[in-house]
Design a protein around this motif. Sequence first.
Motif: not given
Length: 313
Positions: A185-186, A230-232, A237-241, A300-303
């Motif tokens: 993920x890095x 960007x933290x969201x 991305x990490x949670x989904x992956x 919303x924060x993701x977009x």
Amino acid sequence: MANVGTLASTMAAEEPVRDRLDGPSGPRPKKVFSRTNIIVYGTLFVVAVYYALPLYVMLVTSLKGMPEIRVGNIFAPPIEATFQPWIKAWSEACTGINCDGLSRGFWNSVTILIPSVIISIAVASVNGYALSMWKFKGSEVFFTILMIGAFIPYQVMLYPIVILLREAGLYGSLTGLVLVHVAFGMPINTLLFRNYFAAIPEELFKAARVDGAGFWGIFVRIIMPMSLPIFVVALIIQVTGIWNDFLFGVVYVRPENYPMTVQLNNIVNSVQGVKEYNVNMAATLLTGLVPLVVYFFSGKLFVRGIAAGAVKG
């Protein structure tokens, strides 16, 4: 003079009438049912139905008993809804030699997910911050190596990582799998953070340096409060992956440490006894629930984060 006054008053009275005859000023209002709107919203409706229909079928199937499923009408709502398939998928379905459902795999996935997300986001955010604002000698080479790592297929590195984990005494453990997820993920997260931080005005960084703030002071007090989107993005991305991962979970851990996705595969592909489609659908929905909830509350924060961090820098 009286005639002049009468003429002036008559012209003044005719001006509002003339304005009304000319019509309202400004742009003409758009039609609600214009051809463009019909095409756009019609296309969106068809796409939404296309993606929502499988989810609907899974949901109604998971609430039916097997006799009702054998009737064959997959789109019909359940006549007598039952949550027994959900209970069996969670605590009774066989996932190999154990018949304790998805509950054990759920807690294994949680144990893998939390440290993997925290460590990978923490390290990647610091990497992106250093590469965008504290450039050091060889920083571009370091960044290039990270980017190469983002595009190497996972399958190429399966066996070398097995050897590394075995030599470190971590093969088969949840700790080893956490380290694998952090490493993979890095690169992509570092790229996202670097591009996002590069868009922050450099004057803020210079002003903080003049005031005596150091590396960590600037990061914690200035950069992090401005970087929630960007933290969201990195979180989703990490949670989904990590939660949806199957390959690493089946390769790097022992059966008792299998994550939820591996156990789901064992339930769905079981060849013993009757094929219980309602249990399979319930197990699938339970497995996908965590990423769905995370995205629902932070969409919303993701977009915003994608738009700000993926195209700048």
